[in-house]
Every structure is written in C-alpha cells, then in structure tokens.
Design a protein around this motif. Structure first.
Motif, PDB file in Angstrom:
ATOM      1  N   GLY A 140       0.817  -1.212   0.000  1.00 18.64           N
ATOM      2  CA  GLY A 140       0.000   0.000   0.000  1.00 18.64           C
ATOM      3  C   GLY A 140       0.845   1.254   0.000  1.00 18.64           C
ATOM      4  O   GLY A 140       0.568   2.220  -0.730  1.00 18.64           O
ATOM      5  N   ILE A 141       1.917   1.252   0.826  1.00 17.26           N
ATOM      6  CA  ILE A 141       2.819   2.408   0.878  1.00 17.26           C
ATOM      7  C   ILE A 141       3.483   2.616  -0.479  1.00 17.26           C
ATOM      8  O   ILE A 141       3.493   3.725  -1.034  1.00 17.26           O
ATOM      9  N   ALA A 142       4.037   1.521  -1.014  1.00 17.42           N
ATOM     10  CA  ALA A 142       4.715   1.614  -2.317  1.00 17.42           C
ATOM     11  C   ALA A 142       3.741   2.051  -3.411  1.00 17.42           C
ATOM     12  O   ALA A 142       4.085   2.886  -4.271  1.00 17.42           O
ATOM     13  N   GLY A 143       2.517   1.526  -3.381  1.00 17.60           N
ATOM     14  CA  GLY A 143       1.526   1.871  -4.396  1.00 17.60           C
ATOM     15  C   GLY A 143       1.128   3.330  -4.353  1.00 17.60           C
ATOM     16  O   GLY A 143       1.036   3.997  -5.403  1.00 17.60           O
ATOM     17  N   HIS A 144       0.901   3.847  -3.149  1.00 19.89           N
ATOM     18  CA  HIS A 144       0.506   5.261  -3.031  1.00 19.89           C
ATOM     19  C   HIS A 144       1.655   6.192  -3.402  1.00 19.89           C
ATOM     20  O   HIS A 144       1.425   7.262  -3.985  1.00 19.89           O
ATOM     21  N   LEU A 145       2.880   5.809  -3.059  1.00 15.95           N
ATOM     22  CA  LEU A 145       4.019   6.631  -3.448  1.00 15.95           C
ATOM     23  C   LEU A 145       4.184   6.638  -4.968  1.00 15.95           C
ATOM     24  O   LEU A 145       4.514   7.677  -5.556  1.00 15.95           O
ATOM     25  N   CYS A 146       3.957   5.470  -5.591  1.00 14.68           N
ATOM     26  CA  CYS A 146       3.997   5.420  -7.062  1.00 14.68           C
ATOM     27  C   CYS A 146       2.960   6.370  -7.658  1.00 14.68           C
ATOM     28  O   CYS A 146       3.245   7.108  -8.627  1.00 14.68           O
ATOM     29  N   ALA A 147       1.739   6.355  -7.092  1.00 16.40           N
ATOM     30  CA  ALA A 147       0.667   7.221  -7.599  1.00 16.40           C
ATOM     31  C   ALA A 147       1.023   8.694  -7.426  1.00 16.40           C
ATOM     32  O   ALA A 147       0.807   9.519  -8.337  1.00 16.40           O
ATOM     33  N   SER A 148       1.581   9.039  -6.256  1.00 21.54           N
ATOM     34  CA  SER A 148       1.943  10.441  -6.000  1.00 21.54           C
ATOM     35  C   SER A 148       3.057  10.900  -6.928  1.00 21.54           C
ATOM     36  O   SER A 148       3.018  12.016  -7.484  1.00 21.54           O
ATOM     37  N   PHE A 149       4.042  10.041  -7.120  1.00 24.03           N
ATOM     38  CA  PHE A 149       5.197  10.465  -7.915  1.00 24.03           C
ATOM     39  C   PHE A 149       4.933  10.415  -9.417  1.00 24.03           C
ATOM     40  O   PHE A 149       5.725  10.954 -10.199  1.00 24.03           O
TER      41      PHE A 149
ATOM     42  N   ALA B 165      -1.253   5.626   5.580  1.00 18.37           N
ATOM     43  CA  ALA B 165      -1.352   7.087   5.633  1.00 18.37           C
ATOM     44  C   ALA B 165      -0.210   7.682   6.446  1.00 18.37           C
ATOM     45  O   ALA B 165       0.397   8.687   6.053  1.00 18.37           O
ATOM     46  N   VAL B 166       0.111   7.056   7.583  1.00 18.66           N
ATOM     47  CA  VAL B 166       1.194   7.566   8.440  1.00 18.66           C
ATOM     48  C   VAL B 166       2.533   7.488   7.701  1.00 18.66           C
ATOM     49  O   VAL B 166       3.301   8.463   7.652  1.00 18.66           O
ATOM     50  N   CYS B 167       2.822   6.321   7.119  1.00 21.22           N
ATOM     51  CA  CYS B 167       4.126   6.116   6.476  1.00 21.22           C
ATOM     52  C   CYS B 167       4.298   6.991   5.228  1.00 21.22           C
ATOM     53  O   CYS B 167       5.360   7.606   5.030  1.00 21.22           O
ATOM     54  N   THR B 168       3.277   7.054   4.380  1.00 21.55           N
ATOM     55  CA  THR B 168       3.394   7.875   3.165  1.00 21.55           C
ATOM     56  C   THR B 168       3.481   9.362   3.526  1.00 21.55           C
ATOM     57  O   THR B 168       4.220  10.113   2.879  1.00 21.55           O
ATOM     58  N   SER B 169       2.760   9.767   4.572  1.00 21.61           N
ATOM     59  CA  SER B 169       2.801  11.178   4.991  1.00 21.61           C
ATOM     60  C   SER B 169       4.196  11.554   5.483  1.00 21.61           C
ATOM     61  O   SER B 169       4.715  12.634   5.151  1.00 21.61           O
ATOM     62  N   VAL B 170       4.801  10.667   6.271  1.00 19.02           N
ATOM     63  CA  VAL B 170       6.156  10.933   6.762  1.00 19.02           C
ATOM     64  C   VAL B 170       7.133  11.050   5.585  1.00 19.02           C
ATOM     65  O   VAL B 170       7.964  11.971   5.528  1.00 19.02           O
ATOM     66  N   PHE B 171       7.039  10.136   4.631  1.00 16.62           N
ATOM     67  CA  PHE B 171       7.939  10.156   3.470  1.00 16.62           C
ATOM     68  C   PHE B 171       7.758  11.439   2.668  1.00 16.62           C
ATOM     69  O   PHE B 171       8.743  12.089   2.272  1.00 16.62           O
ATOM     70  N   MET B 172       6.503  11.817   2.425  1.00 18.43           N
ATOM     71  CA  MET B 172       6.246  13.018   1.619  1.00 18.43           C
ATOM     72  C   MET B 172       6.674  14.284   2.356  1.00 18.43           C
ATOM     73  O   MET B 172       7.122  15.253   1.724  1.00 18.43           O
ATOM     74  N   CYS B 173       6.540  14.297   3.673  1.00 17.02           N
ATOM     75  CA  CYS B 173       7.014  15.446   4.452  1.00 17.02           C
ATOM     76  C   CYS B 173       8.529  15.614   4.280  1.00 17.02           C
ATOM     77  O   CYS B 173       9.040  16.739   4.120  1.00 17.02           O
TER      78      CYS B 173
END
Length: 552
Positions: free
Chosen positions: A31-40, A146-154
C-alpha cells in the motif's frame, strides 16, 4: 451493553490480527509503495514539464519517462496486491470471529440466552460481524499507509525548505486526525443507536413472522405492521442523519484539501520571492502535496462509517466477554450413573424464588414422577439436574459426586432430556433424530422411532425418513414433534432420562403407546417424569408433588 471506548475496541480487534500479521505487513508495504507510485506519477510529470521548459532538474527527460512507465505499471499491481491481502485478512478473520461467537453462544446457552432477543442475536452474527470487514480491510492498513506515506512526503517536500515540510505535516495531521476526530464527536452515539435499532427491528420482524397465525386470528396484523413501519421509519431517520453527517464530512474534507493546497502554493511562492527556494520548489512542493492527500483522505472518510463499525465491534465483544452461568467442566474422573440426589436445593430467577428446600432421592432403575401446578418449578428442577442452571443453595449429586465436579461431556452422556417443546432443524427427519447419536445406523434410528411410536407415521410420508421437517418443525404436529424428541432420547441410550411433559401433546392412544415404550425401556434406566396428567403418573414407582417450590 457494556460501553467501551473506540480505542479499547480497536485494540481488542487488533489482537485477532496476530495470526495473520505477515499478510498485514505485506499489505501495508504494498500500500505504501503503491501510493508513493501514484503520487510520484504526478511529481514526475512536473519534472517532465520543467525539463521541456529547460529548467535544470535532477532527472533527464528519458529517465523521467522510464520512471513514469515503471511507476504506472507498479501502481496497478501494488494496488491489486494490497487489496487482495486486506480482503484475505478480513474474510479469514470474519470466519475466525464467527467461530469465536458461536463458541461463546454455546458456552452461554441455555441460561444466558433464554432472555435474549433472537433477532438481535441474528443481527450480531450476520450484519455486525460482516461490518467488521470495514475495519480489517479498510481501516488497519489505511491508517499505517497514511502515516508512512505522509512521513515520506514530508521529508521529500522538506528537501526544498523545512517550513514547507512542516506545512505538509500539519496538512496531513488536519485531514487525517483533526477532521475525523471532529466528525466522530459530532456522530456521537448514532452508530451504536443504529446497530441497536437494527437488531431490535430484526427481532420484531422475526417475532411477527413466528406469530403470523395469531396475528391473523386476532386481527393484530395492522397493529403489528404499523409498529413495524414506525420502527423502520425511525431507523431510516437515524440512517438519514448519519448519511447527512457523512455528506457534510465529505464537503469539509474537500474544502480543506483546496485550502491546504492553496496554503502550500502561497507559502512556497513567498519563499521563492525571498529567494529561499527556486521555481522548481514551488511547483514540486504544491503538486507533491496535492497528489499525496489520497491516503489521509481515505482515513478521513472512514470516520463517518467507523462509528457504526465500532458499535458493531462492541456488540460482538459483548457476546465474547459475557460470562456463562455454568462453566464447562473438564479433567475430572469419569462417572458411571448409579443414582441422583438433591438435598435442600434452592433456586430462583433473580429475586423470584422458584424452588425452596427441595430434597429428593432418585435411585437407580426407578421411575420418579413429579407433579405440580404450572410454575411450581417442575421443569426448573430438571434443568438443574442437567446443570443448565446453577442452584443457589444445597447440593445436587449424581453417583455420589456433586454435578459441579463431573465433566460436562460425561454429564451429558449420562442424561437425556426431553423438553416440552421439541425443536426440529430445517433438515430431514432422519438427521433430526440422528443428532442424538451422529454415528447411529439406520436400523438404530428406526428402532428408536418404534419405541417412540413414530416409525409408522414416518414411513407413511412420501419421502419417509428423508422428509424435511420444515422450519421450526412446522410440517409436523405438536404430538409428532414430541415423539421425535422421545426417539432422540431412546437413541441417545443414556442411563438417566429426564422427561418434561412427554405426553402433553399426545392423544390417549399415543400416550398409552409411549408410556408402554417407557415401561419396556426401564431396564437399566432411571427416569424422572414430569407431568400434570394423572394417567402419565401411573407408570411411576414414586410420585413427588411440588407446590409453591416445595416438596409436599
């Protein structure tokens, strides 16, 4: 219903995930990897635009397009894998929870279930447990994602300036925590009320269907329908209010997304004017924030449904946590039946005293008759011998051993209990009788039915023993159901038989046949026969009258 905090309910439900922790870690990782792929994908698009505009970036146009293709493909596979793992966990856990609930109901019955509304129980077993799928498939991993992707994007946005990273963190916190908290508080107890009213409506509908003939006979159909409609309307109003809150929540969330995105744009523009970041920092920071709101928005959207989910979880935990009135007993020496004895037994339902100072000796190979007016405690006495209830005072022994020191399975094997109302499952007559002895042969079943004077009736049916008994035994008369109950007792072959009004629904001819069968089967058997019929008491060796809860 016990009131538990949402946190305590979540922690209890989370404990059940332990056997499937590996799948949960896999789901969260994908889920983390997928959402980061979508954001990037969006961020890389901005990098491509900057490259076309000949703004210096860390990536060449060729690398950007390769990464876009890789991220797009990975996003699809990762999303599928995440959802597959989440739903695998959810449905596995729902099966586990149902198993736990049925085991709990088995421990609680019959004493703790006699006063329970059956429709409410059905609602818990079906819709409430089904609603927990939202928690396991759409709550646990989304929170971690949500927590992990938010930390990475911050951290990513903070590369351009720490203030922008801080603003991103504040934005995620507002959307993922503050707004859901406000929504949850506004929802109040609506979720719990909705689940409660759903269960009560189910009980009322089930009750109305079971009493359909009485409703028609006494012309109460319109009254019952009116009450049913009023309850349904009240439930609809509750649901309408919850939907309205959910709609308002959606509006607030999307407004907040626009405001926070605008705040990032203005803040990055201000820093650009101060020459603290470049033009790239404005575009990348704003687009990165806007494209990464997905996980926290999903989290915020849960708040509108989480109240109902927590209410459902609370109702399920109520059953799992409820203590039975009689615990199953194990690890005690096996007993062989040699008689029973009650000494100074007292029992009551709450403040209502039913039995007072009952003393009775039941010798082996005897038929003891118990008579008395309705409500005098005759049936209750049999339930105490079965240890369905715990006596308040006195002692009950079987084979010289207190029944609280006899293994439950051992006690059930020594006793057969024929109740006033025989329950028949929606199955064949043969299978309904076979529950008394699952490995019984057809010959054994027919022999038991002959003893209960019901064999001739069964074989006269079009499908014989394979005839379906109908829901709640509606296809059979009261007397036929009662004789099937006796056949079960004969098939069980227990040495101690408890009979509660075994001939109440029989005519004199069938009563005589059943009493004759009981007399023929008395060799090696001990029977306690409860009846208000003097004719039934003729086969008893000793008759014990009970009046006002006492032996007279």
């Amino acid at each position: 219903m016990e009131k538990r905090s949402s946190l305590s309910i979540c922690l209890r439900l989370l404990k059940l995930v332990k056997p499937l922790a590996g799948f949960m870690v896999l789901a969260v990782g994908m889920g983390i990897a997928g959402h980061l792929c979508a954001s990037f994908l969006t961020v890389l698009g901005v990098f491509a635009v900057l490259s076309v505009l000949q703004v210096t970036t860390a990536l060449s146009l060729k690398i950007i397009f390769i990464l876009l293709a890789v991220f797009a493909v990975c996003r699809g596979f990762l999303r599928y894998g995440e959802q597959a793992c989440n739903h695998f966990i959810a449905f596995k856990l729902l099966a586990l929870i149902r198993d736990k609930v049925f085991r709990a109901l088995r421990r609680l019955c019959p004493a703790k279930l006699e006063g329970k509304e059956k429709g409410n129980l059905i609602s818990v077993i079906t819709s409430d447990i089904e609603l927990l799928e939202v928690f396991y498939a759409h709550t646990i991993s989304p929170v971690l994602i949500a927590v992990c992707t938010s930390v990475f994007m911050c951290l990513f946005i903070g590369r351009y300036h720490w203030a922008l990273g801080g603003l991103a963190a504040a934005s995620y916190f507002i959307l993922g925590c503050v707004l859901p908290g406000i929504t949850s508080r506004m929802s109040g107890g609506h979720g719990a009320d909705f689940r409660k009213q759903t269960g009560e409506l189910g009980s009322y509908v089930l009750d109305s269907l079971r009493g359909l003939e009485e409703n028609i006979q006494y012309q109460m159909g319109e009254e019952r329908l009116k009450e049913m409609n009023e309850r349904a309307d009240k439930l609809s109003e509750e649901e309408k209010h919850m939907k309205k809150l959910a709609g308002n929540n959606q509006a607030v969330i999307h407004t907040a997304v626009l405001v926070l995105s605008l705040a990032m744009l203005l803040s990055s523009s201000f820093l650009f004017q101060k020459q603290l970041i470049g033009f790239e920092g404005i575009l990348i920071s704003t687009v990165a924030l806007m494209s990464s709101f997905g996980p926290v928005i999903a989290l915020a959207n849960l708040s509108s449904t989480l109240q109902s989910t927590m209410a459902a979880g609370n109702r399920v935990l109520d059953i799992l946590d409820e203590m039975p009135l009689t615990e199953d007993i194990t690890d005690q020496p096996e007993q062989v039946f040699s008689g029973a004895r009650l000494q100074h037994v007292e029992f009551g339902y709450g403040d209502e005293k039913i039995l007072s100072d009952i003393s009775l000796s039941i010798s082996k190979n005897q038929i003891i008759g118990i008579t008395g007016k309705s409500g005098s405690g005759k049936s209750t006495l049999l339930k105490l011998l079965m240890r369905f209830w715990e006596r308040d005072q006195g002692s009950i022994t079987i084979s010289g051993t207190d029944i609280n020191c006899i293994n439950t399975l051992n006690l059930r094997n020594m006793e057969s209990f024929v109740t006033q109302e025989t329950y028949l499952f929606h199955d064949s007559i043969e299978n309904n009788i076979r529950i008394a002895k699952p490995d019984a042969s057809r010959e054994e079943i027919e022999k038991a039915c002959r003893k209960a004077s019901v064999h001739d009736f069964i074989i006269s049916l079009p499908n014989g023993y394979q005839t379906n008994a109908g829901e709640l035994g509606d296809a059979l008369s009261g007397g036929e159901r009662q004789r099937i109950g006796l056949a079960r007792a004969f098939l069980h072959e227990a040495p101690f038989i408890l009979l509660d009004e075994p001939t109440s629904n029989l005519d004199s001819l069938n009563e005589g046949a059943v009493l004759k069968a009981l007399c023929q089967e008395r060799s090696g058997k001990t029977m306690v026969l409860v009846s208000h019929r003097p004719s039934t008491m003729k086969i008893a060796d000793y008759v014990c009258p009970i009046e006002h809860g006492r032996v007279s």
